[in-house]
Enzyme design. Structure first.
Site: not given
Length: 325
Positions: A25, A27, A170
């Site tokens: 994930k 950022d 993240e």
């Protein structure tokens, strides 16, 4: 297409199975990159064109002459993606001065476009194909270059979640390989597992500091769970608004003043006192320790302004959506 928050607490684990793949994930700022010939047009989640802010992404036209990529713009800071180091790019105006600013940014603080999906290729709409076929098409055309990166997928989501936590990243996004691409929808076919308790909320009002006209706190809400829609009050946020962060947010809120309270239901008198109501059009990220009585956030702290996110795209929360991850 948007991801739903994954399970939290004891069940906070990415799904396991042959039909699931897992990615880091990132950022950064979510972007669609529309390539037609030598032209590359970039659009944010709020459907704003932000092409002027990312001149280095023009190299995407080297891959194919007719393609639509889904991905994320990131900027590396000490070896990790940093939202703060890339978000100002989406505000660059398409003027001679703005383009010169973006060119300077691309040299001093270069951005990378991390691609994870392809939605059109050579005139063919791929959104009706399962992710496994879209990903195969993406893998077949992709070429690596300094300003672009292919997001890798992994079969073991739990291991990736542990690895991203150790690396200070993240989190993880898990995707079902049989999922079709549904633009604008938030779906359980894509699940996100974040390592920090940060969510996006809508600003509905602000209060000045005591004995001052400066912004001291903001009143925030989230889309209502009720049948009539609206926005539920989630509390007041003051931490994190000192200095330039508060001045920037105050400037963004200034033209949105209105006389009516935008929240559904009652806002406590202590919170209403001295509040300047605003149109619910700005989204901010807030970190917290979950919720307390009345669905208010515990120890909320302002993180950043999200001009790249439309309030209409926020997910309706349930109590289980709040947590420490």
């Amino acid at each position: 297409m948007l991801a739903s928050p994954g399970p939290r607490g004891a069940k906070a684990a990415p799904p396991f199975g042959a039909d699931w793949r897992h990615e880091v994930k990132w950022d950064g700022v979510r972007l669609l990159a529309d390539v037609r010939g030598a032209e590359v047009r970039l659009h944010s989640r709020s459907e704003r064109e932000v092409s002027a802010g990312f001149p280095e992404f023009k190299s995407l036209s080297d891959i194919a002459g007719d393609v639509l990529f889904d991905g994320e713009a990131i900027a590396w800071h000490y070896g990790k993606p940093s939202f703060a180091h890339v978000v100002d790019r989406v505000h660059v105006a398409n003027t001679e001065r703005g383009r010169a600013t973006a060119q300077r940014m691309s040299t001093q603080r270069p951005a990378t476009f991390v691609v994870f999906d392809v939605l059109r290729l050579d005139g063919l709409d791929l959104t009706g194909l399962p992710l496994r076929h879209r990903r195969s098409a993406l893998d077949s055309i992709w070429t690596e270059e300094g300003s672009r990166l292919l997001s890798q997928t992994y079969p073991d989501g739990a291991a990736l979640l542990q690895a991203t936590a150790a690396a200070g990243l993240e989190g993880v996004v898990s995707k079902n390989l049989e999922s079709l691409y549904r633009p604008g929808e938030r779906t359980s076919d894509w699940l996100k597992f974040a390592h920090r308790a940060t969510r996006s909320y809508i600003v509905g009002g602000w209060r000045p500091e005591v004995a001052s006209t400066r912004l001291g706190s903001v009143l925030i809400g989230s889309p209502s769970r009720g049948p009539g829609g609206g926005m539920e009050f989630r509390g007041r946020v003051g931490s994190g608004l000192a200095g330039q962060a508060g001045r920037d947010l105050a400037a963004a809120l200034a033209p949105l003043t209105q006389s009516a309270c935008p929240f559904t239901g009652e806002v406590p008198p202590l919170d209403r006192k001295g509040t300047v109501w605003v149109e619910p059009r700005l989204v901010i990220d807030v970190a917290s320790l979950g919720v307390r009585a009345g669905s208010r956030l515990r120890q909320p702290a302002y993180q950043r302004l999200r001009l790249d996110v439309d309030p209409a795209h926020l997910a309706v929360e349930t109590e289980g959506d709040h947590g420490n991850h």
